[in-house]
Structure formats: structure tokens, C-alpha cells
Write a protein that holds these residues in place. Structure first.
Motif, short mmCIF file in Angstrom:
data_model
loop_
_atom_site.label_atom_id
_atom_site.label_comp_id
_atom_site.label_asym_id
_atom_site.label_seq_id
_atom_site.Cartn_x
_atom_site.Cartn_y
_atom_site.Cartn_z
N THR A 288 -20.57 54.66 -75.83
CA THR A 288 -20.98 56.04 -76.00
C THR A 288 -21.93 56.13 -77.19
O THR A 288 -21.62 55.66 -78.27
N ARG A 289 -23.06 56.72 -76.99
CA ARG A 289 -24.05 56.85 -78.04
C ARG A 289 -23.53 57.80 -79.11
O ARG A 289 -23.03 58.88 -78.83
N GLY A 290 -23.65 57.37 -80.39
CA GLY A 290 -23.19 58.20 -81.49
C GLY A 290 -24.05 59.43 -81.68
O GLY A 290 -25.25 59.42 -81.37
N ALA A 291 -23.45 60.48 -82.22
CA ALA A 291 -24.18 61.74 -82.42
C ALA A 291 -25.33 61.57 -83.41
O ALA A 291 -26.31 62.32 -83.36
N PHE A 292 -25.23 60.60 -84.32
CA PHE A 292 -26.27 60.38 -85.32
C PHE A 292 -27.02 59.07 -85.10
O PHE A 292 -27.56 58.48 -86.04
#
Length: 434
Positions: A288-292
Motif C-alpha cells: 500500500t502506497r504511503g500517504a507521504f
């Protein structure tokens, strides 16, 4: 001809109005989802940074740093001794000649009646010379012993004297006690009411503690000696026997020191876990791609922390004590190398972490750039998210207004169409054309 009289204007109006705003609705939904993810990520980062900063603060207190020292005594009952991080290892022999005590005097055979009948003033002085302080109590206003003690204890200018009543075998003694021990804290009583120090019984002399180290003798106004030996606090409880000194041995508490270091390492690694999760690029399908991910501010934070970790403080680096980072950026300890370094010079560990310009202070300054409540970078990021939320709210309100306008227009049109078709069908029925 088709029968349009059975159409549902409300359903059709709802469907067409929804279609009119569908594109904008999807845009706002995507923006809201992204912003919510960033809000949660920002909250998680703030928590992780604050927790790490709190842990560092606990390891960088005055005299209570990364290095832990232990104290051993050759006998019990003479004193309790503690050593903070700044204490140097060594052995000290102390003879306790005298304990400090507070001055206490008493006036015997007191009674409520004698106080009620007394007149004039009672002057109570604490200390001597230019440091002496005096309060004056007007006995004309007293009705009982209790009134007198309350007047003394409650005086806003009381210099540090406590009055109490001692009752034994039906007799009452009024005792005046200095709140502080030491020879300089003597109590003197005078006045026009007949109360005088000459008439008072000495219950406890005002005296300093006295200790001897070799050929040197030291006195102190209290039984707490916190400046005799750097970093060592001695609480005297009894005197020593002749030629049987108290031996105080100060040495490194290796277990306690490792626990301190482990607290720092665990806190830092927890912060690293959070940063890794929030900045994950998501290269694999199962990640899952991190929010930052790709965020320059987060990259700067990670880089700053790592730079501080690699710097030299007090002439030493963390690696000199066996503390290194693995491939994931997490810290780990080589216990053997740590033991050897501490044994060689334990104070160097304090210099590294807790010096005036040590690692923890330097790291705290770096964190302040992000956590400062006035101009921190995370505060700025929160303000950006707040503005984005306001923009989304404004556009959502405009979208809802557009939906309502479209819905009402379509509802009116389809209602009119339904009515027109109903009239046409009725007319055609009349002529048998339906």
C-alpha cells in the motif's frame, strides 16, 4: 401511443440531477479520500514524533542522563546515597560527626485562660543579624491557645516558624519549631506580654551537620549533602562510630545504562517504523502506497535524523559505543563493544548523548522545526489541509445547490409532461382514440 402518464417525475428528476453532478461528485470524493489519508498520516506522524521527543526528554534530564550510576555502602543506617549521571566513579570515606537539627523551644504550663488574660505583643524572630526576620502577634485579640497558634502559623510574613501544642498529663506546652534545620535558623522570642526566650525550654538545639573526609571537615545546615561530591546526594540519618567511616563506592550501573539506551533505541525504531509506513512507495502489487510517499518534507525529516545520528558529539560517535543502524535504518546494540567503551570511560557516553550540545539536544532542535506549535512544518502542513478541507466544503455546498436546482427543474418539467400526457390521454378517450 405510449402512456407517459404513469412516469414518476421524482425518480426521473433525481436520476438526471445526480447525473449532472456525477463528475464533480467523483472529483470531490477522490480529493476527500486523499485528504483524509493525509490527515490520518499527519496525526500518526505527530504522535510518533511527540512520543520520541518525550522519550528523549526523559533521557536528557538534569543530572539524569543516559549513563546510570550505582552506589554501594559498607554499612547501612548511616545514610542513603544516590548518584546521578554526572557522578564520577570512585570511593569516598566519610565520618559523620553530627547531624543537623532544627531549633525547637517550648513554653510550659500554658492554658486558654492565660492567653485570654494576656495583653501586649509577642515578637518571634528567626535567624540572626541582617538575615533575621520577625513577626509580631497582638495577644489582645487572642481568646485561646488555638487562636495563638493559628495567628502565628497563618501570618503572611511568617519567616518559617511553626507553632504547635503538646499535651501531656493535663499540661500544655506551646512549641515553636524552625521549619529549616541549621545553626543559623535560631528562634528568639520577646515582647511586652511576658513571653521571652529566657523563659522557654530548649527542646532541640539549632545545629549544622558535620562530616569529616580525611583531614577536611565540612558543615551543612541540613542533613542533605548534594554538593559535597559532584553528582552524589547524601541523606544523613545517623552519626558514625569513631574510626569507622562510611565508605561510599560509586560505579557504573551497566544494566541500568543498557536499559536507558534500549529505551532510546526502541523509541527511535518505533519512529522509523512510522516514517517507513507513511513514505512507502508501493512498488509491489501487494504493498500500500504511503500517504507521504515522495513527500519532500518527510524525506527531509528522515535525512535530518540520520545525519544527527552519524555526527560526533563530545568527541565520540554512537558507533564508538556499539550502536549502529541496519539496512532499514533501525538502531541496534553490540553489547560487547558497549561494555568495553563504558568500562574505558563511562562519562564519554554522557558527553555523547547528554552534553550541553549533545546528540539529544541536537535532535530535539531538529524535531522542533517540525513540532513547534507556532511555526513548525507540521503545523504548516495542517493549515494546508485545513484550507483544502474548506475548499472541499465550499465545492460540496455548491454541488448540493446545483443538485437541488437541477432536481427542481427536472421535477417541474416531468410533472408538467405527466400532466400534459394525462390530459391528452383523457381527450383521446373521449373520442375513442385511446
Amino acid at each position: 401511443m405510449a402512456d407517459f402518464s404513469s412516469i414518476d417525475p421524482q425518480t426521473l428528476a433525481q436520476q438526471l440531477a445526480t447525473y449532472d453532478i456525477l463528475s464533480l461528485q467523483n472529483q470531490l470524493k477522490t480529493k476527500t479520500s486523499t485528504m483524509d489519508s493525509q490527515k490520518k498520516a499527519l496525526d500518526a506522524l505527530k504522535t510518533a514524533l511527540t512520543d520520541f521527543r518525550t522519550a528523549m526528554s526523559g533521557l536528557n534530564g538534569t543530572g539524569d542522563g543516559m549513563l546510570k550510576n550505582a552506589v554501594s555502602l559498607n554499612r547501612e543506617g548511616i545514610a542513603s546515597v544516590t548518584a546521578n549521571s554526572s557522578a564520577l566513579k570512585g570511593t569516598y570515606n566519610i565520618e559523620v560527626n553530627k547531624l543537623a537539627s532544627a531549633h525547637q523551644i517550648g513554653f510550659d504550663e500554658m492554658s486558654d485562660e492565660s492567653i485570654k488574660n494576656a495583653s501586649g505583643t509577642m515578637d518571634i524572630t528567626l535567624g540572626e543579624g541582617s538575615n533575621a526576620k520577625t513577626i509580631t502577634v497582638n495577644l489582645d485579640e487572642m481568646e485561646s491557645l488555638s487562636d495563638l497558634t493559628k495567628a502565628i502559623n497563618g501570618d503572611k510574613d511568617n519567616p518559617g516558624v511553626t507553632a504547635s501544642l503538646i499535651r501531656t498529663d493535663g499540661k500544655v506546652t506551646m512549641m515553636l519549631s524552625s521549619d529549616e534545620s541549621g545553626a543559623k535558623n535560631t528562634i528568639a522570642v520577646s515582647g511586652t506580654a511576658g513571653f521571652d526566650s529566657a523563659n522557654a525550654k530548649v527542646i532541640s538545639q539549632a545545629s549544622d551537620s558535620e562530616i569529616t573526609m580525611g583531614e577536611m571537615t565540612f558543615t551543612n545546615s541540613s542533613n542533605t549533602l548534594d554538593s559535597l561530591i559532584d553528582g552524589v546526594t547524601i541523606e544523613l540519618t545517623s552519626v558514625t562510630e569513631n574510626n569507622k567511616p562510611l565508605t561510599i563506592s560509586v560505579g557504573t550501573d551497566s544494566t541500568g545504562t543498557k536499559e536507558q539506551l534500549q529505551t532510546f533505541i526502541d523509541s527511535y525504531n518505533t519512529l522509523q517504523d512510522t516514517l517507513t509506513k507513511l513514505t512507502k512507495s508501493g512498488n509491489g502489487d501487494d504493498e500500500t502506497r504511503g500517504a507521504f510517499a515522495g513527500d519532500a518534507t518527510m524525506s527531509s525529516l528522515d535525512r535530518e535524523l540520520n545525519d544527527v545520528m552519524r555526527q560526533m558529539f563530545g568527541g565520540k560517535r554512537m558507533s564508538d559505543f556499539g550502536i549502529t543502524a541496519d539496512r532499514e535504518g533501525k538502531l541496534q546494540i553490540d553489547s560487547k563493544k558497549l561494555d568495553e567503551a563504558i568500562k574505558a570511560d563511562p562519562q564519554k557516553l554522557n558527553d555523547l548523548f547528554n552534553g550541553k550540545e549533545g546528540m539529544l539536544t541536537s535532535m530535539d532542535k531538529s524535531l522542533d522545526r517540525y513540532l513547534n506549535s507556532s511555526n513548525g512544518l507540521l503545523k504548516g502542513r495542517q493549515e494546508v489541509l485545513d484550507r483544502q478541507q474548506k475548499d472541499i466544503d465550499t465545492k460540496t455546498e455548491a454541488m448540493n445547490s446545483r443538485y437541488d436546482s437541477s432536481y427542481n427543474r427536472y421535477l417541474k418539467q416531468f410533472t408538467q409532461l405527466q400532466q400534459a400526457m394525462s390530459q391528452m390521454n383523457n381527450t383521446m378517450s373521449m373520442f375513442g382514440l385511446a
